[in-house]
Structures are given as structure tokens and as C-alpha cells.
Design an enzyme around this catalytic site. Structure first.
Site, PDB file in Angstrom:
ATOM      1  N   ASP A  81       0.863  -1.172   0.000  1.00  0.00           N
ATOM      2  CA  ASP A  81       0.000   0.000   0.000  1.00  0.00           C
ATOM      3  C   ASP A  81       0.912   1.238   0.000  1.00  0.00           C
ATOM      4  O   ASP A  81       2.097   1.141   0.315  1.00  0.00           O
ATOM      5  CB  ASP A  81      -0.877  -0.044   1.254  1.00  0.00           C
ATOM      6  CG  ASP A  81      -1.731   1.187   1.425  1.00  0.00           C
ATOM      7  OD1 ASP A  81      -2.307   1.656   0.440  1.00  0.00           O
ATOM      8  OD2 ASP A  81      -1.820   1.679   2.568  1.00  0.00           O
ATOM      9  N   ASP A  83      -0.321   4.993   1.026  1.00  0.00           N
ATOM     10  CA  ASP A  83      -0.626   5.988   2.055  1.00  0.00           C
ATOM     11  C   ASP A  83      -0.484   5.414   3.457  1.00  0.00           C
ATOM     12  O   ASP A  83      -1.026   4.347   3.766  1.00  0.00           O
ATOM     13  CB  ASP A  83      -2.043   6.516   1.858  1.00  0.00           C
ATOM     14  CG  ASP A  83      -2.195   7.253   0.537  1.00  0.00           C
ATOM     15  OD1 ASP A  83      -1.670   8.356   0.435  1.00  0.00           O
ATOM     16  OD2 ASP A  83      -2.819   6.689  -0.388  1.00  0.00           O
ATOM     17  N   GLU A  90      -1.532  10.552   4.175  1.00  0.00           N
ATOM     18  CA  GLU A  90      -2.611  10.164   3.272  1.00  0.00           C
ATOM     19  C   GLU A  90      -2.669  11.263   2.206  1.00  0.00           C
ATOM     20  O   GLU A  90      -2.975  12.417   2.511  1.00  0.00           O
ATOM     21  CB  GLU A  90      -3.948  10.085   4.012  1.00  0.00           C
ATOM     22  CG  GLU A  90      -4.013   9.001   5.079  1.00  0.00           C
ATOM     23  CD  GLU A  90      -4.204   7.619   4.486  1.00  0.00           C
ATOM     24  OE1 GLU A  90      -4.736   7.516   3.363  1.00  0.00           O
ATOM     25  OE2 GLU A  90      -3.810   6.634   5.161  1.00  0.00           O
ATOM     26  N   ARG A 126     -14.856  12.212  -1.099  1.00  0.00           N
ATOM     27  CA  ARG A 126     -13.687  13.041  -0.798  1.00  0.00           C
ATOM     28  C   ARG A 126     -13.149  13.744  -2.043  1.00  0.00           C
ATOM     29  O   ARG A 126     -12.803  14.924  -2.002  1.00  0.00           O
ATOM     30  CB  ARG A 126     -12.592  12.188  -0.156  1.00  0.00           C
ATOM     31  CG  ARG A 126     -12.893  11.788   1.274  1.00  0.00           C
ATOM     32  CD  ARG A 126     -11.823  10.862   1.824  1.00  0.00           C
ATOM     33  NE  ARG A 126     -11.859   9.561   1.165  1.00  0.00           N
ATOM     34  CZ  ARG A 126     -10.880   8.654   1.240  1.00  0.00           C
ATOM     35  NH1 ARG A 126      -9.777   8.915   1.924  1.00  0.00           N
ATOM     36  NH2 ARG A 126     -11.000   7.494   0.636  1.00  0.00           N
ATOM     37  N   SER A 170      -2.216   1.094  -4.711  1.00  0.00           N
ATOM     38  CA  SER A 170      -2.789   2.072  -3.798  1.00  0.00           C
ATOM     39  C   SER A 170      -4.217   2.454  -4.168  1.00  0.00           C
ATOM     40  O   SER A 170      -4.577   2.528  -5.341  1.00  0.00           O
ATOM     41  CB  SER A 170      -1.911   3.338  -3.800  1.00  0.00           C
ATOM     42  OG  SER A 170      -2.509   4.382  -3.071  1.00  0.00           O
ATOM     43  N   GLY A 171      -5.008   2.735  -3.133  1.00  0.00           N
ATOM     44  CA  GLY A 171      -6.315   3.321  -3.350  1.00  0.00           C
ATOM     45  C   GLY A 171      -6.210   4.819  -3.523  1.00  0.00           C
ATOM     46  O   GLY A 171      -7.228   5.502  -3.671  1.00  0.00           O
ATOM     47  N   LYS A 215      -6.982  -4.653  -5.186  1.00  0.00           N
ATOM     48  CA  LYS A 215      -5.668  -5.009  -4.643  1.00  0.00           C
ATOM     49  C   LYS A 215      -5.482  -6.524  -4.653  1.00  0.00           C
ATOM     50  O   LYS A 215      -4.399  -7.030  -4.960  1.00  0.00           O
ATOM     51  CB  LYS A 215      -5.504  -4.452  -3.230  1.00  0.00           C
ATOM     52  CG  LYS A 215      -5.433  -2.928  -3.193  1.00  0.00           C
ATOM     53  CD  LYS A 215      -5.044  -2.401  -1.817  1.00  0.00           C
ATOM     54  CE  LYS A 215      -4.917  -0.881  -1.841  1.00  0.00           C
ATOM     55  NZ  LYS A 215      -4.297  -0.329  -0.620  1.00  0.00           N
ATOM     56  N   ASP A 238      -2.068  -0.743   5.961  1.00  0.00           N
ATOM     57  CA  ASP A 238      -2.526  -0.278   7.268  1.00  0.00           C
ATOM     58  C   ASP A 238      -4.036  -0.113   7.372  1.00  0.00           C
ATOM     59  O   ASP A 238      -4.559   0.053   8.480  1.00  0.00           O
ATOM     60  CB  ASP A 238      -1.878   1.070   7.592  1.00  0.00           C
ATOM     61  CG  ASP A 238      -2.478   2.194   6.754  1.00  0.00           C
ATOM     62  OD1 ASP A 238      -3.017   3.163   7.341  1.00  0.00           O
ATOM     63  OD2 ASP A 238      -2.429   2.123   5.513  1.00  0.00           O
TER      64      ASP A 238
END
Length: 290
Positions: A81, A83, A90, A126, A170-171, A215, A238
Site C-alpha cells: 500500500d 498511504d 494520506e 472526498r 494504492s487506493g 488489490k 494499514d
């Protein structure tokens, strides 16, 4: 056979007497210091019944405990990952701070990473709050707000020097993963794409959105391409959207993870940096590629 590995927090050396006492209590073999004061392990025939009680006690002193099978520790691929894992921030929260909506976005991020919100919906909400932000802010955030997690470059360089492959999944956003992947030495990266028009963010993200299942899909696709198995992977993350890949990988590491994530993972690193992933694989300090 199993191995018990003790890892210290930076600047907090492991007390040799503590390690020796645990070895004796668990009937372990002789202590093997992978790095003096920083990482020590011993073998044992079975997983002790009080493993998690001891883990909790060691946490109070800034020491991580990892219990794992002795065989097949060395992995052929790192799946990470970004962030709060490979970087200390982040990225969407940092963009939001520039847009003046930092607190609102950070709240949503925290809830999403704790698994309280649907990841895809939370991301769309977001990103919508970033509408009309000058896309030049991305470069400014990368320059002034983003810092790498300690040990990341060494982790990747050492694994690659030993024939490993490193993928960043990564998201977050490709505008960030591209730079981070290049700086740290990843072989490839995947993330979401922020859409822009006329030099400004549109408040939209390209579909399909890369989240938890993507992922897992990345793990399957990359291992298949490389001709290896999921068991050959060490994954690190995380947040709640990392749980799928952490559970599928041969070794899934919850790094400085949210409690709801850590409690679902057998391997938890709360105090060490990313070089902990090398000790988990049995690398010694003198084997690190700096």
C-alpha cells in the site's frame, strides 16, 4: 517449527535479558541476533498459548513480536500500500488541506480506513470536495508535504537485490504513486486517476475505482505473470481496504495499522520501520542493500 522474532522501536534497544527470558519461558533455541539490539529471534517447536498476552506486554515497552513458521520466510515479491505505509501521509488528506477542506476529508479518510465506510463511496465523496482545485497543487504537495516511511528504500533494494519484485498498489492516486514508486525503486504501480480539465481537478475519479478487491486482483495478476504463487508474496498495509491482500499473501504485515485491521492480522509491526519486513523474512542487517 516456528520462529519468534523480537523487533525494537527505533532508538529503543531490546534488552538481551528480556529476549533470553522469553526464550527460556517458551523453550526456544539459542538467541540469534539479526541486528544487535534491534532484531533477535529463536526457534521453538510450537506456538505458545500465551502468545498474544506476551505480545501485549512487549508492546508496552516498544517491542514488536512476530511468531511465524520457520520455513518459506523469504519472499519473491513485495506488494505494498502507499498511504501511511510507504509514505507517512494520506495523499488525499494533504490535497484537501490545500483546498481548505482538510478536516472534513481527514474525518472521512479515518472512518474509511477503519472499515466504517464503503471505500469506493468514501473516495468519491472526498474527491468531490477537491473540485476546481488547481492541478498544480499535486506537485506542491509532493514537494512539501509527502515524506517516505523510513526503511522503504532499503526494503525494496534488498529484496530486488535478491531477485524480488516490488509492486505499489494504492487506493490513492497515480499522480502520487508514479513519483513514490520511482523514488523508492518499485518495479510497477497501480492506483486511481484523478480527472482534470482546464488545469483543474473535476472532482471525479476515473472508473473503475481501485479498492480492496482491486488489490486482491493485482496480487493474482502480478503473481501469475511472474510465475509465482500468493504464498511467495509479502504484503504490507494499514487500512481496511488492505485486508484482502494481507490475508491472501504468504505473509501479510499490518504496519502501524488501524486497530480494526491489526486485530485481523497475524503479523503486526507497530513500532519498527519498513526494514522490519526484512527481518521478518530472515534477512540479517549485514545483508541489507542501502
Amino acid at each position: 517449527m516456528f520462529t519468534a522474532l523480537l523487533l525494537s522501536a527505533p532508538g529503543t534497544p531490546i534488552d538481551p535479558a528480556l529476549a533470553e527470558a522469553l526464550r527460556g519461558a517458551w523453550g526456544g533455541s539459542a538467541l540469534d541476533w539479526l541486528s544487535p539490539g534491534e532484531a533477535v529471534e529463536f526457534g521453538m517447536p510450537e506456538i505458545p498459548s500465551n502468545r498474544w498476552e506476551v505480545w501485549a506486554e512487549l508492546q508496552q515497552g516498544g517491542v514488536d513480536l512476530v511468531v511465524q513458521k520457520t520455513g518459506a520466510r523469504r519472499k519473491k515479491m513485495l506488494l505494498a500500500d502507499m498511504d501511511s505505509t510507504m509514505i507517512q501521509q494520506e495523499c488525499i488528506d494533504e490535497l484537501a488541506a490545500e483546498a481548505g477542506v482538510g478536516e472534513r476529508v481527514a474525518e472521512i479518510t479515518s472512518r474509511a480506513m477503519n472499515g466504517e465506510l464503503d471505500f469506493e463511496g468514501a473516495l468519491i465523496e472526498r474527491v468531490g470536495l477537491l473540485r476546481d482545485l488547481d492541478e498544480g497543487v499535486i506537485a506542491r504537495v509532493l514537494e512539501s508535504r509527502i515524506t517516505h516511511m523510513p526503511g522503504g528504500r532499503t526494503l525494496i533494494a534488498t529484496m530486488k537485490a535478491n531477485g524480488g519484485h516490488a509492486a505499489l498498489v494504492s487506493g490513492g492516486f497515480t499522480a502520487f504513486t508514479e513519483k513514490v514508486a520511482k523514488a523508492l525503486g518499485f518495479d510497477e504501480h497501480r492506483a486511481n486517476t484523478l480527472l482534470t480539465a482546464g488545469g483543474r481537478l473535476t472532482g471525479e475519479v476515473a472508473r473503475p475505482i481501485l479498492g480492496r478487491e482491486a488489490k486482491v486482483q493485482a496480487l493474482h495478476e502480478i503473481t501469475s505473470r511472474l510465475g509465482i504463487k500468493p504464498d511467495d508474496v509479502i504484503a504490507v498495509g494499514d487500512g481496511a481496504n488492505d485486508l484482502g491482500m494481507l490475508g491472501l499473501a504468504g505473509t501479510g504485515v499490518a504496519l502501524h495499522a488501524k486497530p480494526v485491521v491489526a486485530e485481523q492480522c497475524e503479523v503486526r509491526v507497530n513500532h519498527g520501520d519498513l526494514t522490519a519486513l526484512l527481518y521478518i523474512q530472515g534477512y540479517r542487517r549485514e545483508m541489507f542493500t542501502i
